[in-house]
Design a protein around this motif. Structure first.
Motif, PDB file in Angstrom:
ATOM      1  N   GLY A 130       0.891  -1.194   0.182  1.00 40.92           N
ATOM      2  CA  GLY A 130      -0.035   0.500   0.099  1.00 40.92           C
ATOM      3  C   GLY A 130       1.003   1.232  -0.204  1.00 40.92           C
ATOM      4  N   ALA A 131       0.535   2.018   0.385  1.00 40.62           N
ATOM      5  CA  ALA A 131       1.400   3.423   0.655  1.00 40.62           C
ATOM      6  C   ALA A 131       1.316   3.847   1.400  1.00 40.62           C
ATOM      7  CB  ALA A 131      -0.219   4.979  -0.222  1.00 40.62           C
ATOM      8  N   VAL A 132       2.464   4.664   1.456  1.00 39.35           N
ATOM      9  CA  VAL A 132       3.306   4.580   2.946  1.00 39.35           C
ATOM     10  C   VAL A 132       1.716   6.365   3.628  1.00 39.35           C
ATOM     11  CG1 VAL A 132       4.795   5.467   4.063  1.00 39.35           C
ATOM     12  CG2 VAL A 132       4.574   3.753   2.916  1.00 39.35           C
ATOM     13  N   GLU A 133       1.887   5.759   5.002  1.00 33.44           N
ATOM     14  CA  GLU A 133       1.161   6.672   5.165  1.00 33.44           C
ATOM     15  C   GLU A 133       1.925   7.441   6.412  1.00 33.44           C
ATOM     16  OE1 GLU A 133      -3.329   5.784   6.512  1.00 33.44           O
ATOM     17  OE2 GLU A 133      -3.412   6.349   4.620  1.00 33.44           O
ATOM     18  N   GLY A 134       3.146   6.773   6.994  1.00 34.22           N
ATOM     19  CA  GLY A 134       3.338   7.236   8.282  1.00 34.22           C
ATOM     20  C   GLY A 134       4.218   6.311   9.224  1.00 34.22           C
ATOM     21  N   LEU A 135       5.762   6.936  10.005  1.00 35.07           N
ATOM     22  CA  LEU A 135       6.461   6.140  10.278  1.00 35.07           C
ATOM     23  C   LEU A 135       7.010   6.497  11.538  1.00 35.07           C
ATOM     24  CD1 LEU A 135       8.251   3.740  10.093  1.00 35.07           C
ATOM     25  CD2 LEU A 135      10.506   5.588   9.220  1.00 35.07           C
ATOM     26  N   ALA A 136       6.719   5.742  12.700  1.00 36.76           N
ATOM     27  CA  ALA A 136       7.107   6.095  14.126  1.00 36.76           C
ATOM     28  C   ALA A 136       7.289   5.399  14.744  1.00 36.76           C
ATOM     29  CB  ALA A 136       5.588   6.657  14.875  1.00 36.76           C
ATOM     30  N   ASP A 137       8.627   4.976  15.562  1.00 31.52           N
ATOM     31  CA  ASP A 137       8.965   3.808  16.575  1.00 31.52           C
ATOM     32  C   ASP A 137       9.028   2.948  15.644  1.00 31.52           C
ATOM     33  OD1 ASP A 137       9.442   6.000  18.967  1.00 31.52           O
ATOM     34  OD2 ASP A 137       7.356   5.346  19.199  1.00 31.52           O
ATOM     35  N   ALA A 138      10.039   2.729  14.543  1.00 28.74           N
ATOM     36  CA  ALA A 138      10.139   0.931  13.893  1.00 28.74           C
ATOM     37  C   ALA A 138       8.456   0.418  13.043  1.00 28.74           C
ATOM     38  CB  ALA A 138      10.534   0.874  14.666  1.00 28.74           C
ATOM     39  N   HIS A 139       7.839   2.245  13.411  1.00 29.23           N
ATOM     40  CA  HIS A 139       5.412   1.765  12.909  1.00 29.23           C
ATOM     41  C   HIS A 139       5.740   2.050  12.015  1.00 29.23           C
ATOM     42  CE1 HIS A 139       5.852  -0.433  16.968  1.00 29.23           C
ATOM     43  NE2 HIS A 139       5.080  -1.735  16.789  1.00 29.23           N
ATOM     44  N   LEU A 140       5.480   0.689  11.039  1.00 26.22           N
ATOM     45  CA  LEU A 140       4.708   1.263   9.597  1.00 26.22           C
ATOM     46  C   LEU A 140       3.411   1.694   9.176  1.00 26.22           C
ATOM     47  CD1 LEU A 140       6.073   3.047   7.109  1.00 26.22           C
ATOM     48  CD2 LEU A 140       6.332   0.279   5.749  1.00 26.22           C
TER      49      LEU A 140
ATOM     50  N   VAL B 165       7.300  -1.087  -5.283  1.00 24.53           N
ATOM     51  CA  VAL B 165       6.310  -1.749  -6.224  1.00 24.53           C
ATOM     52  C   VAL B 165       5.601  -0.108  -7.092  1.00 24.53           C
ATOM     53  CG1 VAL B 165       6.217  -3.558  -5.788  1.00 24.53           C
ATOM     54  CG2 VAL B 165       4.604  -1.881  -5.024  1.00 24.53           C
ATOM     55  N   ASP B 166       4.924  -0.368  -8.302  1.00 23.03           N
ATOM     56  CA  ASP B 166       4.340   0.363  -9.322  1.00 23.03           C
ATOM     57  C   ASP B 166       2.764   0.389  -8.908  1.00 23.03           C
ATOM     58  OD1 ASP B 166       6.475   1.756 -10.591  1.00 23.03           O
ATOM     59  OD2 ASP B 166       6.088   0.503 -12.265  1.00 23.03           O
ATOM     60  N   ALA B 167       2.392  -1.042  -8.071  1.00 25.07           N
ATOM     61  CA  ALA B 167       1.317  -0.579  -7.540  1.00 25.07           C
ATOM     62  C   ALA B 167       0.380  -1.877  -7.594  1.00 25.07           C
ATOM     63  CB  ALA B 167       0.340  -1.054  -8.726  1.00 25.07           C
ATOM     64  N   CYS B 168       0.155  -2.032  -6.283  1.00 23.04           N
ATOM     65  CA  CYS B 168       0.176  -3.540  -5.655  1.00 23.04           C
ATOM     66  C   CYS B 168      -0.931  -4.031  -6.579  1.00 23.04           C
ATOM     67  CB  CYS B 168      -0.737  -3.090  -4.350  1.00 23.04           C
ATOM     68  SG  CYS B 168       0.347  -2.076  -3.170  1.00 23.04           S
ATOM     69  N   GLU B 169       0.231  -5.498  -6.010  1.00 32.74           N
ATOM     70  CA  GLU B 169      -0.746  -6.606  -6.635  1.00 32.74           C
ATOM     71  C   GLU B 169      -2.548  -7.280  -6.154  1.00 32.74           C
ATOM     72  OE1 GLU B 169       1.048 -10.322  -6.978  1.00 32.74           O
ATOM     73  OE2 GLU B 169       2.965  -9.064  -8.162  1.00 32.74           O
ATOM     74  N   LYS B 170      -3.104  -7.662  -7.214  1.00 32.90           N
ATOM     75  CA  LYS B 170      -4.446  -8.193  -6.182  1.00 32.90           C
ATOM     76  C   LYS B 170      -4.043  -9.603  -5.707  1.00 32.90           C
ATOM     77  CE  LYS B 170      -6.773  -4.703  -8.624  1.00 32.90           C
ATOM     78  NZ  LYS B 170      -8.052  -3.372  -8.342  1.00 32.90           N
ATOM     79  N   SER B 171      -5.058  -9.792  -4.772  1.00 33.85           N
ATOM     80  CA  SER B 171      -4.794 -10.798  -3.996  1.00 33.85           C
ATOM     81  C   SER B 171      -6.022 -11.910  -4.420  1.00 33.85           C
ATOM     82  CB  SER B 171      -5.077 -10.827  -2.498  1.00 33.85           C
ATOM     83  OG  SER B 171      -6.321  -9.744  -2.129  1.00 33.85           O
ATOM     84  N   PRO B 172      -5.817 -13.348  -4.864  1.00 36.28           N
ATOM     85  CA  PRO B 172      -6.789 -13.493  -5.227  1.00 36.28           C
ATOM     86  C   PRO B 172      -7.998 -14.235  -4.127  1.00 36.28           C
ATOM     87  CG  PRO B 172      -4.665 -14.946  -4.941  1.00 36.28           C
ATOM     88  CD  PRO B 172      -4.689 -13.495  -4.278  1.00 36.28           C
TER      89      PRO B 172
END
Length: 185
Positions: free
Chosen positions: A144-154, A176-183
């Motif tokens: 997914g898209a990164v929203e934040g990082l704090a104390d080693a928690h992404l 990655v350019d885009a996330c793969e859709k889960s089956p």
């Protein structure tokens, strides 16, 4: 008829200055708000916007050349001792300058229309997809898209909502350019 050429040239100079001020105001307005970089647009809208900018540049160059021709005549080296401009030459040059002025004004407005189109596509076109991060933790992957990082928690925004990943337990990180859709089950 004697003052015809000077009147046309004076008019062309005034039009050139007025249209230049109008274009400067339009460009100034274009810098006020909105996206300013076509690389932020999704394909093919970035190419469409770039094409309109190229058309605007070409129309602007044609307009500038025609308006300069109307205001100052054809750039040529003439020995005025050999050529004595008379009323016929003056009238012919005035008519040619007036045609150049009219054509230059049309090209100027074509420049403005194509510039407005380019700005509209740039401001309102769809945004290009941002790169995603694929994090592997044990046997599962979260993408997914990164929203934040704090104390080693992404914190990431994924297709199922917001997820938090402990980076100390991550075994792999991939952009990655885009996330793969889960089956689907």
């Amino acid at each position: 008829m004697e003052q015809e050429l000077s009147a046309v040239r004076s008019s062309a100079t005034a039009w050139r200055n007025g249209l230049g001020g109008f274009l400067a105001a339009l460009v100034g307005f274009g810098l006020i708000k909105g996206r300013s970089d076509i690389s932020q647009l999704a394909a093919p809208w970035n190419a469409v916007s770039g094409g309109w900018l190229l058309v605007s540049l070409a129309c602007g160059a044609a307009a500038a050349l025609l308006l300069l021709r109307a205001a100052h005549g054809v750039p040529a080296l003439q020995n005025l001792r050999l050529i004595k401009p008379g009323p016929i030459w003056t009238h012919t040059e005035a008519a040619a300058s007036m045609r150049a002025l009219r054509r230059g004004i049309r090209w100027f407005f074509a420049c403005v229309v194509s510039l407005v189109a380019a700005v509209a596509f740039t401001w309102y076109g769809p945004t290009a997809a941002k790169p995603q991060l694929n994090v592997t933790v044990g046997d599962s992957a979260i993408c997914g898209a990164v929203e934040g990082l704090a104390d080693a928690h992404l914190t990431m925004h994924t297709s199922v909502g917001q997820s938090t990943v402990d980076l100390r337990k991550a075994t792999a990180l991939r952009v990655v350019d885009a996330c793969e859709k889960s089956p689907s089950p």
